[in-house]
Design a protein around this motif. Structure first.
Motif, PDB file in Angstrom:
ATOM      1  N   SER A 169       1.379   4.229   1.081  1.00 44.66           N
ATOM      2  CA  SER A 169       0.814   5.175   2.049  1.00 44.66           C
ATOM      3  C   SER A 169       1.771   6.329   2.338  1.00 44.66           C
ATOM      4  N   ILE A 214       0.863  -1.192   0.000  1.00 41.42           N
ATOM      5  CA  ILE A 214       0.000   0.000   0.000  1.00 41.42           C
ATOM      6  C   ILE A 214       0.898   1.241   0.000  1.00 41.42           C
ATOM      7  N   GLN A 223      -4.569   6.477  -0.130  1.00 38.27           N
ATOM      8  CA  GLN A 223      -3.743   5.312   0.186  1.00 38.27           C
ATOM      9  C   GLN A 223      -3.362   5.287   1.664  1.00 38.27           C
ATOM     10  N   ARG A 248      -6.366   3.935   3.271  1.00 33.45           N
ATOM     11  CA  ARG A 248      -6.399   2.491   3.026  1.00 33.45           C
ATOM     12  C   ARG A 248      -5.449   1.746   3.964  1.00 33.45           C
ATOM     13  N   SER A 249      -4.281   2.321   4.184  1.00 33.21           N
ATOM     14  CA  SER A 249      -3.310   1.710   5.085  1.00 33.21           C
ATOM     15  C   SER A 249      -3.838   1.669   6.513  1.00 33.21           C
TER      16      SER A 249
END
Length: 460
Positions: A42, A40, A52, A55-56
């Motif tokens: 990030s 990912i 991102q 998402r992380s």
């Protein structure tokens, strides 16, 4: 914590053997989860896709929920942080485990031997941006909890920050508003390094830092270098002369009044420095000659960026203005604001030819100097010895700055603070081909599992 002898809380070799075997069984799954996190991108810098980072954070939260922790993702004006909690058994202490899930930008991908967000193993190391700094820190915490089957003998709070790589701007607010949930008897901050492959370390000092933008103007507009060159100074040359004044001829920082200290002697020589830093043949080592002091406890100044016409696009003109970003590392006990004042004073006194100068503070962070003694520290060293098969850990300093450590020390003055890490001299954190030594990573996971066991047996 009770002031208990380091060996007393441990239940002999059977716990060590059991947890060692458990960690070994867990490592394939821990590695798979680490690779998924590393994939990912990030990067918390504004110019990168911040979804991102979200998402992380969600991925970290799911990993913690899977181990039975109650989890919340918090935002206090910045990137998402994850807080997970397991309550303490009766009479047991609580341990706060810190790491961060955001990462540095990858830089030019052509400098990488494999794509930065496609983790791959080569020679016993896992390569990828964030594989070490600091997603391995996240997974070391999770591995230690898994080793105890989700029921460690202590209370556990896991705090995984989402903006460490861009200065932790919202950390102070998080500590203020969520401090009661983060309060603990001991704090393990897993964002540092070990001394070498095979030699564990506790980080007991960290330099602070100041970052400034230095702007110089000599003209109200750029002019023809042939017509006016000679009596009229250009801003780039003025800036270069000003930056050169920051060091003496030996390369020692020339800003007067800055603090400095002396590091312990761990036998670090020039050959090792050259190998680990990649210093080219013939390039001299600069500074005082006391290498660890120069690396850990004395100021350092680096020009990390310059805004000026590029070589490919430059015209024959005298540049009207130029600016540079300057990073100054300061002694662990230096006041950042005092260091900023001294740097400003030096720059004003050394600006050549009456050029107009502006110095803007871009970022600051306090250093850290730990009390390296006490029962919790004793338990940590014992856990390290067990995890590294009898090798004695060493106390080290780190020349890099981790300002959040000072923030935790200020917010929780009663807690014992342990700064640990998963990195080693070959990790290349922040650079191309960042990597994690997988054998050392397993030892780190073992050490943290042992530490939770030992602290649980100490009692509250």
């Amino acid at each position: 914590m009770t002031d208990t002898d380091a060996a007393a809380p441990h239940n002999g070799p059977e716990n060590t053997a059991r947890l060692t075997a458990r960690i070994a069984d867990l490592m394939p799954g821990v590695r798979a989860d680490l690779e998924a996190l590393t994939a990912i991108p990030s990067v918390s810098l504004d110019s990168f896709d911040q979804t991102q980072v979200d998402r992380s954070a969600e991925a970290v939260a799911e990993l913690l929920r899977a181990e039975g922790l109650s989890v919340e993702i918090v935002r206090e004006g910045g990137r998402p942080a994850v807080i997970g909690h397991l309550p303490a058994p009766d009479g047991a202490p609580t341990v706060l485990l810190y790491a961060h899930h955001d990462v540095q930008p990858p830089g030019d991908e052509k400098d990488w031997d494999s794509p930065p967000f496609e983790p791959v193993e080569r020679g016993g190391r896992l390569y990828g941006r964030g594989a070490a700094d600091d997603k391995a820190g996240v997974m070391a915490h999770i591995a230690a909890i898994r080793a105890h089957d989700g029921r460690p003998p202590v209370g556990v709070t896991v705090f995984v920050e989402g903006e460490e790589e861009v200065g932790s701007d919202s950390l102070a607010t998080i500590l203020e508003r969520h401090g009661d949930r983060l309060r603990a008897d001991a704090i393990v901050l897993a964002d540092s390094t070990n001394w070498d492959i095979g030699t564990p370390a506790l980080t007991t000092t960290l330099r602070g830092m100041i970052r400034v933008v230095v702007s110089v103007r000599t003209l109200d507009h750029s002019v023809h270098s042939g017509m006016y060159g000679g009596p009229v100074p250009d801003a780039i040359t003025a800036l270069v002369r000003l930056l050169a004044s920051l060091h003496d001829d030996k390369g020692t920082v020339a800003v007067k009044g800055l603090r400095g200290g002396t590091a312990s002697d761990l036998g670090y020589d020039e050959a090792r420095l050259r190998l680990e830093s990649g210093l080219l043949d013939g390039v001299q080592v600069i500074g005082s000659g006391d290498l660890l002091s120069d690396l850990w406890t004395r100021p350092a100044i680096t020009t990390i960026g310059i805004d000026a016409p590029s070589v490919d696009t430059a015209s024959n003109t005298l540049a009207a203005s130029a600016r540079a970003k300057v990073s100054m590392r300061i002694a662990p006990d230096e006041d950042p604001r005092e260091a900023y004042r001294l740097l400003q004073e030096h720059l004003r006194e050394h600006t050549p030819w009456g050029a107009q100068l502006e110095v803007t503070l871009d970022d600051e962070g306090a250093g850290f100097s730990a009390d390296a003694s006490g029962p919790v520290q004793d338990q940590a060293r014992a856990a390290f010895r067990d995890a590294w098969d009898g090798t004695e850990p060493v106390d080290i300093g780190v020349g890099g700055s981790i300002p959040f450590v000072a923030a935790f020390a200020e917010r929780f003055p009663e807690a014992a603070i342990l700064v640990t890490g998963v990195e080693d001299p070959d990790t290349r954190a922040h650079g191309a081909n960042e990597s994690l030594h997988l054998g050392e990573f397993e030892r780190v996971c073992r050490a943290e599992a042992f530490l939770l066991d030992r602290l649980g047996r100490m009692g509250s």
